[in-house]
Enzyme design. Structure first.
Site, PDB file in Angstrom:
ATOM      1  N   CYS A  12      51.324  33.984  35.270  1.00  0.00           N
ATOM      2  CA  CYS A  12      51.674  34.898  36.358  1.00  0.00           C
ATOM      3  C   CYS A  12      51.780  34.066  37.648  1.00  0.00           C
ATOM      4  CB  CYS A  12      50.586  35.949  36.523  1.00  0.00           C
ATOM      5  SG  CYS A  12      49.026  35.216  36.990  1.00  0.00           S
ATOM      6  N   HIS A  40      41.653  30.681  31.973  1.00  0.00           N
ATOM      7  CA  HIS A  40      40.981  30.832  30.677  1.00  0.00           C
ATOM      8  C   HIS A  40      41.912  30.411  29.558  1.00  0.00           C
ATOM      9  CE1 HIS A  40      38.353  33.957  32.867  1.00  0.00           C
ATOM     10  NE2 HIS A  40      37.845  32.744  32.950  1.00  0.00           N
ATOM     11  N   HIS A  71      40.470  33.776  40.523  1.00  0.00           N
ATOM     12  CA  HIS A  71      39.579  34.941  40.361  1.00  0.00           C
ATOM     13  C   HIS A  71      38.858  35.294  41.657  1.00  0.00           C
ATOM     14  CE1 HIS A  71      39.765  32.880  36.419  1.00  0.00           C
ATOM     15  NE2 HIS A  71      39.816  34.098  35.942  1.00  0.00           N
ATOM     16  N   HIS A 121      33.104  39.438  34.080  1.00  0.00           N
ATOM     17  CA  HIS A 121      34.291  38.672  34.509  1.00  0.00           C
ATOM     18  C   HIS A 121      34.081  38.112  35.922  1.00  0.00           C
ATOM     19  CE1 HIS A 121      38.444  37.745  35.598  1.00  0.00           C
ATOM     20  NE2 HIS A 121      38.683  37.699  34.282  1.00  0.00           N
ATOM     21  N   GLU A 123      35.969  37.712  38.340  1.00  0.00           N
ATOM     22  CA  GLU A 123      36.601  38.486  39.422  1.00  0.00           C
ATOM     23  C   GLU A 123      35.686  39.633  39.856  1.00  0.00           C
ATOM     24  OE1 GLU A 123      40.682  39.928  38.771  1.00  0.00           O
ATOM     25  OE2 GLU A 123      40.121  41.720  39.899  1.00  0.00           O
ATOM     26  N   THR A 159      41.879  43.465  38.644  1.00  0.00           N
ATOM     27  CA  THR A 159      43.344  43.332  38.742  1.00  0.00           C
ATOM     28  C   THR A 159      44.028  43.251  37.378  1.00  0.00           C
ATOM     29  OG1 THR A 159      43.072  40.961  38.963  1.00  0.00           O
ATOM     30  CG2 THR A 159      43.348  42.202  41.006  1.00  0.00           C
ATOM     31  N   CYS A 187      47.179  44.380  39.306  1.00  0.00           N
ATOM     32  CA  CYS A 187      48.285  43.603  39.874  1.00  0.00           C
ATOM     33  C   CYS A 187      49.585  43.882  39.123  1.00  0.00           C
ATOM     34  CB  CYS A 187      47.973  42.114  39.876  1.00  0.00           C
ATOM     35  SG  CYS A 187      48.218  41.336  38.305  1.00  0.00           S
ATOM     36  N   SER A 215      40.094  34.776  27.666  1.00  0.00           N
ATOM     37  CA  SER A 215      40.844  35.332  28.800  1.00  0.00           C
ATOM     38  C   SER A 215      40.853  36.854  28.696  1.00  0.00           C
ATOM     39  CB  SER A 215      42.278  34.804  28.791  1.00  0.00           C
ATOM     40  OG  SER A 215      43.108  35.695  29.491  1.00  0.00           O
ATOM     41  N   ASN A 217      42.632  39.120  30.290  1.00  0.00           N
ATOM     42  CA  ASN A 217      43.912  39.830  30.179  1.00  0.00           C
ATOM     43  C   ASN A 217      44.596  39.568  28.846  1.00  0.00           C
ATOM     44  OD1 ASN A 217      46.405  38.019  30.652  1.00  0.00           O
ATOM     45  ND2 ASN A 217      44.975  37.315  32.226  1.00  0.00           N
TER      46      ASN A 217
HETATM   47 FE1  F3S Z   1      47.671  36.727  37.847  1.00  0.00          FE
HETATM   48 FE2  F3S Z   1      46.720  37.323  40.158  1.00  0.00          FE
HETATM   49 FE3  F3S Z   1      47.414  39.189  38.474  1.00  0.00          FE
HETATM   50  S1  F3S Z   1      46.051  35.698  38.891  1.00  0.00           S
HETATM   51  S2  F3S Z   1      47.124  38.338  36.515  1.00  0.00           S
HETATM   52  S3  F3S Z   1      48.735  37.766  39.478  1.00  0.00           S
HETATM   53  S4  F3S Z   1      45.667  39.180  39.770  1.00  0.00           S
END
Ligand code: F3S
Length: 666
Positions: A12, A40, A71, A121, A123, A159, A187, A215, A217
């Protein structure tokens, strides 16, 4: 074997920025520590370590410089680093910074915050430090249901939290909190990845999720895909994919990856899948051609990946969401692998807020810090110029403020753009002192425009001429032969008077000023005098209007017998004397004749023996002939009547005296 890559997969913008910056800083400082692992993903961590980017914790940072990863961390950690005299490079993802800001603002007065996310986490751990009141952390619907009743609170999400789960948790929180404020802080990269994965998992027979097993996500992506496609596997490296994982000939295989998965991991996975397919189909002799095919497949894959990315080039206008605001610049998520950055001086709207969607122009696809360099001013300027070009081409009026007087003219600003007005174009007539225009708002026509040289020449005179023309046209349209209109006498000449009728001039010829004789127009009208005039003729082509003043009053011979009945005595002035009599003017344009025999009581040899020109006389009307326009008058009869009256008066006087004496006697 169809292999479909998710529309949004891999690094990202936040991770991409952190990795790029970390590599640069490591090169600059000959190695650098990060506070915790930057991403991660083991393969990325290994690659970073090789480049000198090494993860450490707060108690064992070696380098003088330290990187805060995407993070983010709590303010207390920052303070700790400062107390260690570390040089801090804060690469917190702008989405995470926004989350920190939101909770800090909300909890300013001690209000509680509910963080929806994984309590372990980094964050969430960092975000807790930004909350100034009580903090609750819930990661599931069950945990949300177990919360006590809360009066007022703010709910925010990690996020990278699953969007659908966040919505369900919020539904539960609404039952638990009387005054709940909800801020969706997931996000855009996460939302895009999750919905692209859902779309793909629905149509795939087998799914491969590529990414670090630690990780958050990536784990969430895996769980989402697994719910929709039972043959979903999570792999960190391509070698983990077994050849029996899918029916390589007929299955549709979908590939997605978490935000911390680098491009090379994805490439490896596709290569591996293509390898498996080719190896199953070819004989050992065909290995070489298979290798070529693999290369081609890789190229196809790269093309696919490229196709999913936003493309940018200098001059392009793009839309994005404001994700970070500092004193020096504003960061914008533009859906590209790196964020856009607008320096303050290139920002048109200085009051921009987090989350605002704005338009900007790409100046450079990569600035010195790896951001896409953007400008909002350029767009505004271009819009202004586009509008000016359109106004120039359509001959439209523009408004400008006169700023300066320079040699040969005036400088004005049209929507901030400089324009020159030559002295000859400032007014209808030459004006010596141009200072009087300074500060005035002027209506102008652009008469020359050079967009390349950013040069504009404008004319006020052109606007005034057109306004005058249209005013005249309007005035002409109101005119009609026979109509009586009001005007103002402007100029007198020997042959007549010019009258201004709402901006256009008409002429009253001297003969049309009065029914009587006029020596000079000044005898009848004066400059600036308002007059009612009759329109006698109109010639628009030659711009001529003939007016009549006398025509607004009755013709002297009209109803003449009523005005001057036979036998009546009226006053007049002797205007002309001939051998046979004197002409007496009774009214403007109306003369009667007193024959020589009627000029005096006694016989005279010539008219001058009785009257002279200019003399006021009383005359009796003897006869009126309207057909021949003749009136016969007599001075003699008036004198005779007067003489008779005098005689009668003389006779009457004594009796009056008698009456008086009689009264006295009584
Ligand atoms: Fe990446 Fe920032 Fe979203 S690190 S996953 S754009 S919160």
């Amino acid at each position: 074997m169809p292999i479909i890559m998710a529309k949004h997969a891999g690094f990202c913008s936040g991770v991409s920025r952190a990795v790029n910056q970390a590599l640069k800083l490591a090169e600059k400082h000959k190695g650098i520590n990060t506070l915790g692992e930057l991403v991660h993903n083991q393969s990325v961590i290994d690659a970073l370590a090789q480049a000198g980017v090494v993860a450490n914790n707060l108690s064992n940072i070696v380098s003088k410089e330290v990187i805060i990863r995407s993070h983010g961390v709590s303010p207390q950690v920052i303070d700790e680093l400062k107390s260690q005299n570390k040089v801090i490079y804060d690469l917190t993802c702008p989405f995470v910074s926004r989350l920190h800001q939101k909770v800090a603002d909300y909890s300013e007065n001690g209000l509680p915050v509910i963080l929806v996310g994984d309590p372990a986490h980094p964050e969430i751990i960092g975000t807790i430090g930004w909350c100034k009141g009580q903090t609750y952390i819930v990661n599931t619907i069950e945990e949300a249901s177990a919360l006590p009743h809360i009066d007022t609170a703010l709910a925010v999400a990690q996020t990278t939290f699953r969007k659908d789960l966040w919505q369900s948790v919020c539904e539960v929180l609404k039952q638990k909190v009387s005054n709940l404020s909800i801020m969706d802080t997931i996000c855009t990269a996460t939302i895009q990845r999750q919905s692209a994965a859902v779309e793909l998992a629905k149509q795939a027979d087998a799914m491969i999720v590529v990414g670090g097993k630690n990780s958050a996500n990536t784990q969430k992506l895996y769980r989402t895909c697994k719910e929709l496609c039972s043959r979903t596997i999570l792999v960190e490296r391509a070698e983990e994919i077994s050849s029996g994982f899918a029916d390589i000939k007929s299955d549709i295989i979908g590939i997605t990856a978490g935000a911390s998965t680098p491009e090379w991991s994805l490439k490896e996975v596709v290569t591996r899948m293509t390898d498996i397919e080719k190896m199953e189909q070819v004989t050992p002799e065909e290995v070489t051609s298979v290798e070529n095919a693999v290369e081609n497949a890789n190229a196809d894959f790269m093309a696919q990946v490229e196709a999913t990315m936003v493309r940018i080039h200098p001059g392009q206008v793009i839309k994005g969401t404001v994700v970070q605001i500092t004193e020096a610049d504003v960061c914008v998520d533009i859906g590209y692998k790196t964020e856009g950055r607008i320096a303050r001086e290139d920002l048109a709207d200085q009051d921009v807020k987090l989350g605002d969607e704005i338009e900007a122009e790409v100046l450079k696809s990569k600035d010195s810090d790896g951001y896409v360099s953007l400008s909002q001013r350029n767009i505004i300027n271009r819009k202004v110029w586009d509008e000016l070009v359109a106004k120039y081409e359509n001959h439209e009026v523009v408004e400008a403020v006169a700023k300066d007087v320079v040699k040969g003219g005036v400088i004005a600003r049209i929507n901030g753009v400089r324009a020159f007005i030559p002295a000859s174009q400032i007014a209808l007539r030459f004006i010596d002192n141009l200072e009087q225009f300074k500060g005035q708002t002027l209506r102008l026509h652009i008469i020359e425009l050079d967009q390349q040289k950013k040069r504009i020449v404008a004319s006020r005179k052109s606007v005034l001429l057109e306004e005058e023309k249209s005013k005249k046209e309007e005035a002409w349209n109101k005119l009609e032969v026979g109509k009586v209109v009001e005007g103002v006498v402007r100029r007198l000449t020997n042959f007549g008077a010019f009258v201004d009728l709402d901006g256009i001039d008409g002429l009253i010829h001297v003969t049309d000023l009065s029914w009587g004789r006029v020596k000079h127009p000044g005898d009848v009208v004066k400059p600036d005098q308002k007059v009612l005039v009759k329109i006698l003729s109109l010639d628009e082509e030659n711009q001529r209007i003939q007016l009549g003043l006398k025509q607004t009053s009755e013709h002297p011979w009209e109803n003449i017998e009523e005005k001057f009945p036979v036998g009546s005595v009226v006053e007049g002035k002797v205007v002309r004397i001939t051998a046979f009599g004197a002409f007496v003017e009774l009214a403007d344009g109306l003369d009667g004749l007193v024959h020589i025999s009627q000029c005096a009581l006694n016989r005279i040899n010539k008219v001058e023996d009785a009257v002279h020109v200019g003399q006021d006389v009383r005359v009796k009307v003897l006869s009126v002939n309207p057909e021949d326009r003749r009136i016969s008058l007599s001075i003699r009869e008036v004198l005779a009547d007067e003489a008779l009256d005098t005689d009668l008066d003389d006779l009457a006087m004594p009796s009056a005296e008698v009456e008086v004496s009689e009264v006295e006697e009584e």
